[in-house]
Design a protein around this motif. Structure first.
Motif, PDB file in Angstrom:
ATOM      1  N   PHE A  99      93.356  97.517 -31.993  1.00  0.00           N
ATOM      2  CA  PHE A  99      94.355  97.300 -33.043  1.00  0.00           C
ATOM      3  C   PHE A  99      93.705  96.564 -34.211  1.00  0.00           C
ATOM      4  O   PHE A  99      92.885  95.665 -34.034  1.00  0.00           O
ATOM      5  CB  PHE A  99      95.547  96.494 -32.515  1.00  0.00           C
ATOM      6  CG  PHE A  99      96.410  97.274 -31.561  1.00  0.00           C
ATOM      7  CD1 PHE A  99      97.243  98.284 -32.029  1.00  0.00           C
ATOM      8  CD2 PHE A  99      96.383  97.018 -30.207  1.00  0.00           C
ATOM      9  CE1 PHE A  99      98.028  99.022 -31.161  1.00  0.00           C
ATOM     10  CE2 PHE A  99      97.160  97.746 -29.320  1.00  0.00           C
ATOM     11  CZ  PHE A  99      97.983  98.752 -29.798  1.00  0.00           C
ATOM     12  N   ASP A 100      94.108  96.956 -35.413  1.00  0.00           N
ATOM     13  CA  ASP A 100      93.603  96.309 -36.616  1.00  0.00           C
ATOM     14  C   ASP A 100      94.503  95.168 -37.068  1.00  0.00           C
ATOM     15  O   ASP A 100      94.069  94.298 -37.826  1.00  0.00           O
ATOM     16  CB  ASP A 100      93.483  97.336 -37.744  1.00  0.00           C
ATOM     17  CG  ASP A 100      92.524  98.462 -37.394  1.00  0.00           C
ATOM     18  OD1 ASP A 100      91.311  98.188 -37.309  1.00  0.00           O
ATOM     19  OD2 ASP A 100      92.985  99.599 -37.185  1.00  0.00           O
ATOM     20  N   LEU A 101      95.755  95.178 -36.619  1.00  0.00           N
ATOM     21  CA  LEU A 101      96.728  94.170 -37.038  1.00  0.00           C
ATOM     22  C   LEU A 101      97.872  94.175 -36.035  1.00  0.00           C
ATOM     23  O   LEU A 101      98.227  95.233 -35.497  1.00  0.00           O
ATOM     24  CB  LEU A 101      97.259  94.486 -38.443  1.00  0.00           C
ATOM     25  CG  LEU A 101      98.325  93.543 -39.028  1.00  0.00           C
ATOM     26  CD1 LEU A 101      97.697  92.191 -39.368  1.00  0.00           C
ATOM     27  CD2 LEU A 101      98.954  94.156 -40.280  1.00  0.00           C
ATOM     28  N   ILE A 102      98.450  92.998 -35.789  1.00  0.00           N
ATOM     29  CA  ILE A 102      99.636  92.890 -34.936  1.00  0.00           C
ATOM     30  C   ILE A 102     100.732  92.209 -35.740  1.00  0.00           C
ATOM     31  O   ILE A 102     100.535  91.125 -36.305  1.00  0.00           O
ATOM     32  CB  ILE A 102      99.339  92.092 -33.654  1.00  0.00           C
ATOM     33  CG1 ILE A 102      98.299  92.822 -32.800  1.00  0.00           C
ATOM     34  CG2 ILE A 102     100.622  91.870 -32.846  1.00  0.00           C
ATOM     35  CD1 ILE A 102      97.862  92.064 -31.557  1.00  0.00           C
ATOM     36  N   ARG A 119      96.910  93.288 -47.260  1.00  0.00           N
ATOM     37  CA  ARG A 119      96.018  92.136 -47.433  1.00  0.00           C
ATOM     38  C   ARG A 119      95.234  91.840 -46.169  1.00  0.00           C
ATOM     39  O   ARG A 119      94.014  91.618 -46.212  1.00  0.00           O
ATOM     40  CB  ARG A 119      96.827  90.901 -47.848  1.00  0.00           C
ATOM     41  CG  ARG A 119      95.964  89.654 -48.019  1.00  0.00           C
ATOM     42  CD  ARG A 119      96.726  88.507 -48.657  1.00  0.00           C
ATOM     43  NE  ARG A 119      97.825  88.050 -47.837  1.00  0.00           N
ATOM     44  CZ  ARG A 119      99.109  88.199 -48.152  1.00  0.00           C
ATOM     45  NH1 ARG A 119      99.447  88.823 -49.267  1.00  0.00           N
ATOM     46  NH2 ARG A 119     100.052  87.733 -47.369  1.00  0.00           N
ATOM     47  N   TRP A 120      95.900  91.864 -45.022  1.00  0.00           N
ATOM     48  CA  TRP A 120      95.214  91.495 -43.781  1.00  0.00           C
ATOM     49  C   TRP A 120      94.365  92.622 -43.216  1.00  0.00           C
ATOM     50  O   TRP A 120      93.581  92.397 -42.284  1.00  0.00           O
ATOM     51  CB  TRP A 120      96.223  90.986 -42.761  1.00  0.00           C
ATOM     52  CG  TRP A 120      96.668  89.601 -43.119  1.00  0.00           C
ATOM     53  CD1 TRP A 120      97.840  89.234 -43.695  1.00  0.00           C
ATOM     54  CD2 TRP A 120      95.894  88.406 -42.982  1.00  0.00           C
ATOM     55  NE1 TRP A 120      97.852  87.877 -43.930  1.00  0.00           N
ATOM     56  CE2 TRP A 120      96.675  87.349 -43.503  1.00  0.00           C
ATOM     57  CE3 TRP A 120      94.616  88.133 -42.480  1.00  0.00           C
ATOM     58  CZ2 TRP A 120      96.215  86.029 -43.527  1.00  0.00           C
ATOM     59  CZ3 TRP A 120      94.162  86.821 -42.501  1.00  0.00           C
ATOM     60  CH2 TRP A 120      94.957  85.793 -43.016  1.00  0.00           C
ATOM     61  N   LEU A 121      94.468  93.804 -43.786  1.00  0.00           N
ATOM     62  CA  LEU A 121      93.583  94.899 -43.378  1.00  0.00           C
ATOM     63  C   LEU A 121      92.344  95.000 -44.268  1.00  0.00           C
ATOM     64  O   LEU A 121      91.454  95.802 -44.002  1.00  0.00           O
ATOM     65  CB  LEU A 121      94.347  96.223 -43.379  1.00  0.00           C
ATOM     66  CG  LEU A 121      95.389  96.367 -42.262  1.00  0.00           C
ATOM     67  CD1 LEU A 121      96.143  97.674 -42.395  1.00  0.00           C
ATOM     68  CD2 LEU A 121      94.753  96.247 -40.883  1.00  0.00           C
ATOM     69  N   PRO A 178      94.073  89.987 -36.608  1.00  0.00           N
ATOM     70  CA  PRO A 178      95.082  89.234 -37.349  1.00  0.00           C
ATOM     71  C   PRO A 178      96.481  89.444 -36.770  1.00  0.00           C
ATOM     72  O   PRO A 178      96.848  90.561 -36.402  1.00  0.00           O
ATOM     73  CB  PRO A 178      94.989  89.809 -38.771  1.00  0.00           C
ATOM     74  CG  PRO A 178      93.627  90.409 -38.853  1.00  0.00           C
ATOM     75  CD  PRO A 178      93.323  90.916 -37.480  1.00  0.00           C
ATOM     76  N   VAL A 179      97.226  88.345 -36.669  1.00  0.00           N
ATOM     77  CA  VAL A 179      98.603  88.385 -36.179  1.00  0.00           C
ATOM     78  C   VAL A 179      99.508  87.843 -37.277  1.00  0.00           C
ATOM     79  O   VAL A 179      99.321  86.711 -37.749  1.00  0.00           O
ATOM     80  CB  VAL A 179      98.778  87.559 -34.893  1.00  0.00           C
ATOM     81  CG1 VAL A 179     100.245  87.570 -34.445  1.00  0.00           C
ATOM     82  CG2 VAL A 179      97.883  88.088 -33.778  1.00  0.00           C
TER      83      VAL A 179
END
Length: 265
Positions: A60-63, A132-134, A92-93
């Protein structure tokens, strides 16, 4: 003469994988409807325990993590995620929560969450935060502190601006479908609220009702659920009992207002 080299096609980029952890199927549907058209691959989990199990293998790239859930809440799940080895423990969570006070933000940070988006879900904020978080860490802008949710204004049973935005995000057909799901879920939740005496369980039900009612523009019902949640958290049994008595009436008024506005048959 050697033939000229043909330009090579760039390798296709795999969609970024996002895990949406949310106990409400309605909120799962809404978040997916916003993110999937942007090219993200969405998978879902119904509570924190399912999220930890899904994230163990990485990938996963983001949660996106709801905070208040049965079985295992989002804070506990994030602490467990941060203990996983390798990339799975560094993903990143981003919290998804209706509670955006300073203390709530501090608890999210202490648990290892990187950021949060408020509920009801705002499409632009969600897309901006995910994007942003990706990005690579060096390219991320530091987000401004999130403001607390504005107080409800006295202006009717439904919030037409929320419903207009949902119509634009989801389309009329999908909006009608999720509203029917919301009505069915709300009727079941109202019955549970009427039968509960345990303040901890009542707090959880009120919290979820506050979130879903706000998401779907049921302004009066959302405000009552918020007040009920606060009374339960404060251990104020008598005010909680009075507020609980208002919930069925306000839910009925919201359903009638959806029908009157043409959102439901």
């Amino acid at each position: 003469m050697p033939s000229p080299l043909l330009p090579t096609e760039p390798e296709p980029t795999a969609p970024r994988r996002i895990l949406v952890v949310e106990d409400s199927p309605l909120n799962q549907t809404l978040v997916t409807a916003i993110l999937a058209p942007a090219g993200y691959r969405i998978e879902t989990a119904g509570n924190g325990l399912e999220a930890v199990m899904a994230a163990q293998d990485g990938g996963f790239d983001l949660i996106l993590m709801d905070v208040s859930m049965p079985e295992m809440d989002g804070l506990t799940a994030t602490r467990l995620l941060r203990g996983l080895p390798g990339a799975a423990g560094r993903v990143p969570v981003v919290a998804m929560t209706a509670d955006v006070g300073d203390g709530d933000r501090a608890r999210c940070r202490e648990a290892g969450m990187n950021d949060h988006v408020g509920k009801p879900i705002d499409r632009a904020q969600l897309l901006d935060t995910v994007a942003r978080w990706l990005r690579p860490a060096a390219e991320r802008e530091i987000p401004a502190p999130c403001a607390a949710a504005a107080a409800d204004e006295d202006g009717g049973v439904l919030d037409p601006e929320v419903l207009t935005q949902l119509g634009q995000d989801l389309g009329a057909e999908l909006l009608g479908e999720v509203l029917r799901q919301f009505v069915a879920e709300t009727r079941e939740r109202v019955e549970r609220i009427a039968g509960l005496s345990d303040l901890a369980l009542l707090t959880r039900e009120a919290h979820t009702l506050k979130s879903t009612a706000g998401t779907f523009g049921a302004r009066s019902l959302c405000a009552a659920a918020r007040a009920l949640e606060m009374a339960c958290r404060d251990g104020a049994a008598a005010p909680a009992e009075a507020l609980r008595g208002d919930i069925p009436r306000l839910a009925g008024e919201a359903i009638a207002a959806y029908r009157a506005a043409g959102y439901l048959d």
